[in-house]
Design a protein around this motif. Structure first.
Motif, PDB file in Angstrom:
ATOM      1  N   MET A 169       0.856  -1.183   0.000  1.00 15.68           N
ATOM      2  CA  MET A 169       0.000   0.000   0.000  1.00 15.68           C
ATOM      3  C   MET A 169       0.896   1.239   0.000  1.00 15.68           C
ATOM      4  O   MET A 169       1.938   1.270   0.643  1.00 15.68           O
ATOM      5  N   ALA A 170       0.485   2.235  -0.729  1.00 17.96           N
ATOM      6  CA  ALA A 170       1.164   3.516  -0.591  1.00 17.96           C
ATOM      7  C   ALA A 170       0.662   4.166   0.697  1.00 17.96           C
ATOM      8  O   ALA A 170      -0.356   3.771   1.238  1.00 17.96           O
ATOM      9  N   GLU A 209      -1.506  -2.871  -3.170  1.00 21.95           N
ATOM     10  CA  GLU A 209      -0.917  -4.027  -3.825  1.00 21.95           C
ATOM     11  C   GLU A 209      -1.682  -5.292  -3.475  1.00 21.95           C
ATOM     12  O   GLU A 209      -2.210  -5.413  -2.365  1.00 21.95           O
ATOM     13  N   HIS A 234       6.167   2.003  -6.616  1.00 25.83           N
ATOM     14  CA  HIS A 234       5.967   1.512  -5.247  1.00 25.83           C
ATOM     15  C   HIS A 234       5.177   0.200  -5.250  1.00 25.83           C
ATOM     16  O   HIS A 234       5.585  -0.796  -4.636  1.00 25.83           O
ATOM     17  N   HIS A 272       6.326  -3.902  -4.376  1.00 25.14           N
ATOM     18  CA  HIS A 272       5.721  -4.759  -3.358  1.00 25.14           C
ATOM     19  C   HIS A 272       5.617  -6.216  -3.818  1.00 25.14           C
ATOM     20  O   HIS A 272       5.477  -7.120  -2.986  1.00 25.14           O
ATOM     21  N   GLU A 284       7.127  -1.612   3.589  1.00 28.19           N
ATOM     22  CA  GLU A 284       6.949  -0.237   3.133  1.00 28.19           C
ATOM     23  C   GLU A 284       8.275   0.516   2.962  1.00 28.19           C
ATOM     24  O   GLU A 284       8.398   1.358   2.087  1.00 28.19           O
ATOM     25  N   ALA A 343       9.622  -0.716  -0.374  1.00 30.19           N
ATOM     26  CA  ALA A 343       8.834  -0.187  -1.500  1.00 30.19           C
ATOM     27  C   ALA A 343       9.090   1.314  -1.664  1.00 30.19           C
ATOM     28  O   ALA A 343       9.183   1.829  -2.783  1.00 30.19           O
ATOM     29  N   TYR A 376       6.883   5.159   6.430  1.00 31.86           N
ATOM     30  CA  TYR A 376       7.331   4.999   5.036  1.00 31.86           C
ATOM     31  C   TYR A 376       8.631   5.768   4.794  1.00 31.86           C
ATOM     32  O   TYR A 376       9.591   5.242   4.241  1.00 31.86           O
TER      33      TYR A 376
HETATM   34 ZN   LIG Z   1       3.177   0.207   0.166  1.00 31.86          ZN
END
Ligand SMILES: [Zn+2]
Length: 477
Positions: free
Chosen positions: A1-2, A300, A324, A328, A347, A350, A400
Motif C-alpha cells: 500500500m502507498a 498491492e 511503489h 511490493h 513499506e 517499497a 514509510y
Molecule cells: Zn506500500
C-alpha cells in the motif's frame, strides 16, 4: 500500500469486527486468542496459528445490482503441533449455509467475524484436513482503524483491497500474513462485467447471461493479498521491452485510456530495472487495475495492483506509486512479513524502490530524496519505532519515509555492490516465505564489512531521528 492520506489516519474507529474490546464476552475471546502462541500482536482476533492452510478453492457467484455474494470454499489445511479440538476461520457477517470438516458436520459458532469450528473428532497433530464452508449475503467492507477494508461495492462493480484485515469481508480464511496458500478462484457474474484477480486466468466460460472466470494463483499468497476487481474494463497489454518477458496487463475504464497510456508507459522499464536490482520477478504475471472511482491510496495484491482514477492524470503525476506497488511484488508479497509489527520491511523497501526508480530514470537521486525525507521527518514528532510502530501507526507516513531512509542508510554503510547483492539475496532466499526485522538484520550483517548493529539500533529500534546518512561522504567527495 502507498501511505495513507490524512483522512485515514484519524482517531481509531470502533470497528464492528473489533468487537472483542467492547463486550465482556468478546474481551475474553481476545485474551484467549492473544494467549495462543503466534497470534498477531496487532490483530489477535485475526488468524489462528494452531493450523495452516495450503490451498483455498473458492467458487463465488456475485450479482452487482443487488450486491449479492454467495460462495463455497474448500480449504485444505494442516493441523499444527497439537491436536486440534477446534479452530477459527475469519469471516464477516454472512449467512452460513453449510460447514463440513473432512465431510462431517462439525459444531460451529459464528460471532464477531469469527467462525469457530469444533470438528466431530479432534484432528491429530500434523494431520491434513479439509474444511468446506458455504456462505451468502451482501458483502461490505470490514471496519478497521484505517477505515473500511476488503470488499467494496462500487457504482458499477466491486473491488477488493484488504490490507491488512479486509479478507474476511468476502471469504473465510486464516487471516494472518504468515499463513500463505495457493488459490483457485472461480467467479460467476453477469457477462457485461470483467473479473480481474491476481494469477493466471485459466478459463472464461459464458452460459446464458453469466460468465464464469477461473483464476489460479499457484504462488503462496497471504489472505490480505488476494485482490479482485469486477467492473467494465478494457484490457490492454503493456509493451514489454523484451527484457524480462513478464506478461503485464492493465484493466481500465475505456475513457481513461489516453491518460493511462502515458502514466503507465514506463512500467515495463520499471519491471526491467527492478529485476536487475531485486532479482527475477517472483510471479508469472503482473496486472494493474484502474477503477472508475477514486482511491485514497493504490493497494498491492499478489500479482496485481489496484489504482484509482485519481492516480491517472496523463502527466505521470503518480509514477512513483506505480513503482511503489510494483516493488511490493518482491517486498511484501513474495517476501512476506511474519506479523504486522514488521510492516516497515514492506513499506521501507517499497519506498526505497520509488527512489531507485527516480534515480535510474533521470529524476532526483536517492540521496536527494533521502535528504528531503530527512528534512520532513526532522519537523515531525519522533515517537515512532520502525521495529514495532503499534497498530495505529503502521501506515503512518513517517514509517514509510523513515523506512526508506533506513534502507538508504544501509546502502551508504554497505556500498552499492554489497547493498544490491544483499537485496537480491534477500528476495531470493525468502521468496514465497515470511520474514522478521531480526532476520533482516542478520541477513544484512552477512554483507557488511563493519557491524550494522548500531545502525539498526538507531534507525529501527529507537525513535529519535539519526543524522542524514550519506551526507558526510558526499560532502567529502
Ligand atoms: Zn506500500
Amino acid at each position: 500500500m502507498a501511505s495513507l492520506s490524512a483522512a485515514h489516519s484519524g482517531p481509531e474507529a470502533e470497528g464492528r469486527h473489533f468487537s472483542g474490546s467492547s463486550t465482556a464476552q468478546g474481551a475474553q475471546t481476545a485474551v484467549a486468542v492473544q494467549q495462543a502462541a503466534g497470534a498477531d500482536p496487532y490483530f489477535p482476533e485475526h488468524g489462528d496459528p494452531r493450523y495452516r492452510v495450503h490451498r483455498y478453492e473458492l467458487a463465488l457467484d456475485y450479482r452487482p445490482g443487488p450486491n449479492r455474494l454467495s460462495g463455497t470454499a474448500r480449504i485444505n489445511a494442516i493441523a499444527g503441533r497439537a491436536p486440534l479440538t477446534e479452530f477459527v476461520l475469519n469471516l464477516a457477517d454472512f449467512r452460513i449455509g453449510r460447514v463440513r470438516v473432512d465431510g462431517r458436520q462439525p459444531h460451529y459458532t459464528h460471532r464477531g467475524g469469527r467462525l469457530r469450528v469444533r470438528p466431530a473428532k479432534p484432528i491429530r497433530a500434523g494431520a491434513a484436513f479439509t474444511v468446506e464452508v458455504h456462505w451468502s449475503g451482501n458483502p461490505k467492507p470490514v471496519n478497521s482503524p484505517f477505515g473500511g477494508l476488503g470488499w467494496e461495492e462500487l457504482e458499477d462493480g466491486a473491488l477488493v483491497a484488504s490490507q491488512p484485515i479486509g479478507a474476511p469481508s468476502w471469504y473465510p480464511c486464516n487471516d494472518r500474513p504468515a499463513d500463505k496458500a495457493s488459490y483457485q478462484i472461480s467467479i460467476t457474474t453477469p457477462s457485461a462485467y470483467a473479473v480481474v484477480a491476481g494469477g493466471r486466468l485459466l478459463t472464461r466460460t459464458t452460459k446464458a447471461s453469466t460468465t464464469t472466470w477461473v483464476y489460479e494463483q499457484s504462488a503462496p499468497t497471504s489472505s490480505y493479498l488476494v485482490g479482485l476487481a469486477i467492473g467494465k474494463y478494457q484490457t490492454v497489454v503493456l509493451a514489454d521491452p523484451g527484457l524480462g518477458g513478464v506478461p503485464q496487463h492493465a484493466h481500465i475504464p475505456a475513457h481513461l485510456l489516453p491518460e493511462f497510456s502515458r502514466d503507465f508507459a514506463r512500467q515495463p522499464q520499471m519491471m526491467h530495472l527492478f529485476q536487475q536490482l531485486f532479482g527475477p520477478y517472483p510471479f508469472d504475471e503482473y496486472a494493474v487495475v484502474v477503477t472508475e472511482e477514486e482511491l485514497d491510496v493504490p493497494v498491492e495484491a499478489q500479482g496485481l495492483s489496484l489504482f484509482g482514477a485519481n492516480h491517472v492524470d496523463g502527466a505521470r503525476g503518480s509514477e512513483r506509486l506505480v513503482a511503489h506497488e510494483l516493488a511490493h511484488q518482491w517486498f511484501g508479497n513474495s517476501v512476506s512479513i511474519a506479523d504486522w509489527r514488521n510492516i516497515w520491511l514492506n513499506e521501507g523497501l517499497a519506498k526505497y524502490a520509488e527512489w531507485l526508480w527516480s534515480e535510474r530514470s533521470g529524476g532526483r537521486s536517492a540521496q536527494q530524496l533521502a535528504a528531503a525525507a530527512h528534512r520532513l521527518l526532522s519537523t515531525l514528532p519522533q515517537d515512532l519505532r520502525l521495529a514495532d510502530p503499534g497498530r495505529k501507526s503502521m501506515f503512518d507516513d513517517r514509517l514509510y519515509e523513515r523506512g526508506g531512509l533506513t534502507v538508504h542508510a544501509l546502502r551508504c554503510a554497505l556500498g552499492d555492490d554489497a547493498f544490491f547483492r544483499m537485496l537480491r539475496a534477500w528476495a531470493g532466499l525468502h521468496r514465497n516465505g515470511t520474514v522478521t526485522t531480526a532476520a533482516f538484520a542478520s541477513h544484512v550483517a552477512r554483507f557488511a564489512t563493519e557491524p550494522v548493529d548500531e545502525l539498526f539500533r538507531a534507525w529501527v529500534h529507537e525513535a529519535a531521528l539519526p543524522p542524514l546518512p550519506g551526507a558526510e561522504t558526499r560532502a567529502a567527495v
